[in-house]
Write a protein that holds these residues in place. Structure first.
Motif, PDB file in Angstrom:
ATOM      1  N   GLU A  82       0.831  -1.212   0.000  1.00 42.74           N
ATOM      2  CA  GLU A  82       0.000   0.000   0.000  1.00 42.74           C
ATOM      3  C   GLU A  82       0.857   1.251   0.000  1.00 42.74           C
ATOM      4  N   ALA A  83       1.975   1.218   0.712  1.00 40.97           N
ATOM      5  CA  ALA A  83       2.877   2.374   0.740  1.00 40.97           C
ATOM      6  C   ALA A  83       3.503   2.612  -0.631  1.00 40.97           C
ATOM      7  N   VAL A  84       3.795   1.520  -1.351  1.00 44.31           N
ATOM      8  CA  VAL A  84       4.332   1.648  -2.706  1.00 44.31           C
ATOM      9  C   VAL A  84       3.303   2.306  -3.620  1.00 44.31           C
ATOM     10  N   LYS A  85       2.061   1.874  -3.512  1.00 41.88           N
ATOM     11  CA  LYS A  85       1.001   2.422  -4.364  1.00 41.88           C
ATOM     12  C   LYS A  85       0.738   3.895  -4.069  1.00 41.88           C
ATOM     13  N   LYS A  86       1.015   4.301  -2.832  1.00 43.51           N
ATOM     14  CA  LYS A  86       0.873   5.719  -2.467  1.00 43.51           C
ATOM     15  C   LYS A  86       2.148   6.511  -2.751  1.00 43.51           C
ATOM     16  N   ARG A  87       3.147   5.830  -3.340  1.00 46.11           N
ATOM     17  CA  ARG A  87       4.447   6.434  -3.657  1.00 46.11           C
ATOM     18  C   ARG A  87       5.214   6.871  -2.414  1.00 46.11           C
ATOM     19  N   GLU A  88       4.920   6.219  -1.307  1.00 48.89           N
ATOM     20  CA  GLU A  88       5.650   6.489  -0.072  1.00 48.89           C
ATOM     21  C   GLU A  88       6.878   5.584   0.052  1.00 48.89           C
ATOM     22  N   LYS A  89       6.851   4.431  -0.653  1.00 44.66           N
ATOM     23  CA  LYS A  89       7.962   3.490  -0.643  1.00 44.66           C
ATOM     24  C   LYS A  89       8.319   3.146  -2.090  1.00 44.66           C
TER      25      LYS A  89
END
Length: 477
Positions: A325-332
């Motif tokens: 989920e963090a990847v999809k939010k561009r946080e990771k």
């Protein structure tokens, strides 16, 4: 109105709407020459910048070589959509199953699989040239204890060239010889190329092992006789004075397979850097050092190290959903998925997974493997990644896990990429030296968007421009 041209089946008809002229450009091997566009010129529009050079013909803009072919090559073909890789026509998975790294090196460099006698000569020469001059010890000891091994290796390749003046075209006397040391294709020229190839492939493992041992505070090990290429490498890295020491054969074979898989991957950033540098007819040691520097970058050779750091940061399979989920939010950042050129699954990744299973039988399974499998499962079943065609690449599937299980430190991973890639770099360099028509220095064009011609302003009359110029920094000590 320009003269009407009948278009043949193997050509491209271009109409310049500025002048209404029509041009026919020949298509060969599904490509068109960029220089053909220089003929498509027009009168500058009123007020147009001189720097556009409109009257001198069109230029082709292609930032990052997204669709520009710079070589005609017989070495490697990658089908980015189907995921296939051919090394001089042979599927890479067949070579990984039946061949060795040095046998594949011969294939890449000379264009055919060697006979038994040819392979014996090639292997013998490579291994014979693995020894480094004793003065090199002082060079390696000059680095700080915490120097990155890729910085050491890059420097070492350039340093190596200082021993072989006969390999430097700049030192060969008058102008014709300077140009033809590696390019004339004579028996003497080919023999000179072979010698440098033997030296660079043979000494690559020795330089890498020295970079490793200087970081460990260990004495250097003379390359042994009677071992394979990767066996000699592991011996030089791990030997601590044990009598009759030999590397584990499973690990030796696994490293050979990984070296074979990493030997070449077409015109990637580092191979292109070698060719760009080599086009000036510099010695091959300097060209290989340039390629090593390019590989050092995190967008290229640091990928498998980044995968391990990512998996460590995730920690366990239970944390994978939150990470996704963090990847999809561009946080990771998701490392090890997708490739600039290979769109779907890389065939090398399946070979690496099989190799990993063999290694883990010896070393024990890396606890990060379960996290990697959970991440793979989650990403491959998520619409976000499916739409973006983000399949796991060779760096994701266990290359780093294998290296970690074998005891290599994380910052040594790019070195393990560079050592086998020397083969591919040399194959492309040799091909360019012998290409029909000779070597032309690579000198790309630019689109100039800076200031037009302006008058010099004395320093007392200049007005500062906001946001431009150097800023003072804090100083230690």
């Amino acid at each position: 109105m320009g003269k009407a041209i009948t278009s043949s089946q193997n050509s491209l008809t271009v109409r310049d709407n500025r002048t209404s002229k029509t041009y026919e450009i020949v298509i060969e091997d599904n490509s068109i020459p960029a220089t053909a566009f220089k003929a498509i010129s027009a009168a500058p529009e009123e007020g147009e910048r001189e720097e556009n050079e409109t009257s001198k013909g069109l230029r082709v803009s292609d930032k990052g070589f997204l669709n520009t072919a710079v070589m005609r090559s017989q070495i490697t073909y990658i089908d980015g959509e189907a995921g296939g890789t051919l090394l001089s026509g042979y599927p890479i998975e067949q070579l990984a199953l039946h061949s060795t790294h040095l046998e594949t090196a011969y294939l890449l460099i000379y264009g055919s699989l060697p006979t038994k006698s040819q392979l014996e000569v090639f292997q013998g020469e490579v291994m014979h040239h693995s020894v480094i001059h004793t003065e090199a010890e002082q060079f390696f000891r000059s680095f700080r204890y915490d120097a990155h091994p890729m910085a050491i290796l890059t420097s070492a390749f350039a340093y190596l060239g200082s021993y072989y003046s006969e390999a430097n075209p700049s030192l060969q006397g008058f102008y014709p010889i300077l140009h033809s040391l590696f390019t004339k294709g004579s028996p003497e020229s080919l023999a000179a190329m072979d010698k440098q190839i033997y030296r660079l492939i043979g000494k690559a493992t020795t330089l890498a092992a020295m970079a490793y041992r200087v970081r460990q505070g260990r004495d250097f090990v003379t390359p042994p006789t009677g071992l394979s290429y990767t066996g000699s490498f592991l011996y030089q890295m791990d030997h601590l004075g044990q009598e009759n020491y030999k590397p584990n054969p499973v690990l030796e074979k696994a490293l050979d397979v990984l070296f074979l898989l990493h030997a070449d991957h077409e015109l990637n950033a580092s191979a292109t850097t070698v060719l760009q540098t080599g086009s000036s007819l510099v010695d091959p040691y300097s060209a290989i050092a340039a390629g090593c520097a390019s590989l050092y970058g995190p967008l290229h050779g640091g990928a498998n190290e980044a995968v391990i750091r990512m998996l460590i940061s995730i920690g366990s399979p239970a944390n994978v959903p939150a990470f996704i989920e963090a990847v999809k939010k561009r946080e990771k950042v998701l490392s090890g998925f997708g490739h600039r050129f290979v769109i779907f699954s890389d065939p090398r990744s399946f070979i690496v997974r099989k190799t990993a299973d063999e290694v883990f039988k010896v070393t024990g399974k890396d606890e990060l493997l379960e996290t990697a499998m959970a991440l793979h499962e989650a990403a491959m079943n998520d619409e976000y990644f499916i739409k973006r065609k983000l399949a796991p690449n060779v760096d994701f599937w266990c290359v780093g896990l294998i290296y970690r299980a074998m005891g290599f430190p994380l910052d040594f991973f790019p070195v393990l990429f560079a050592v086998p890639r020397v083969v591919g770099w040399l194959a492309h360099w040799r091909q360019m030296m012998l290409q029909p028509g000779g070597v032309k220095i690579w000198r790309p064009r630019q689109i100039y968007i800076g200031s037009s011609k302006r008058a010099y302003v004395p320093i007392d009359d200049r007005i500062p421009i906001n946001g431009q110029g150097p800023k003072p920094i804090s100083h230690s000590g």
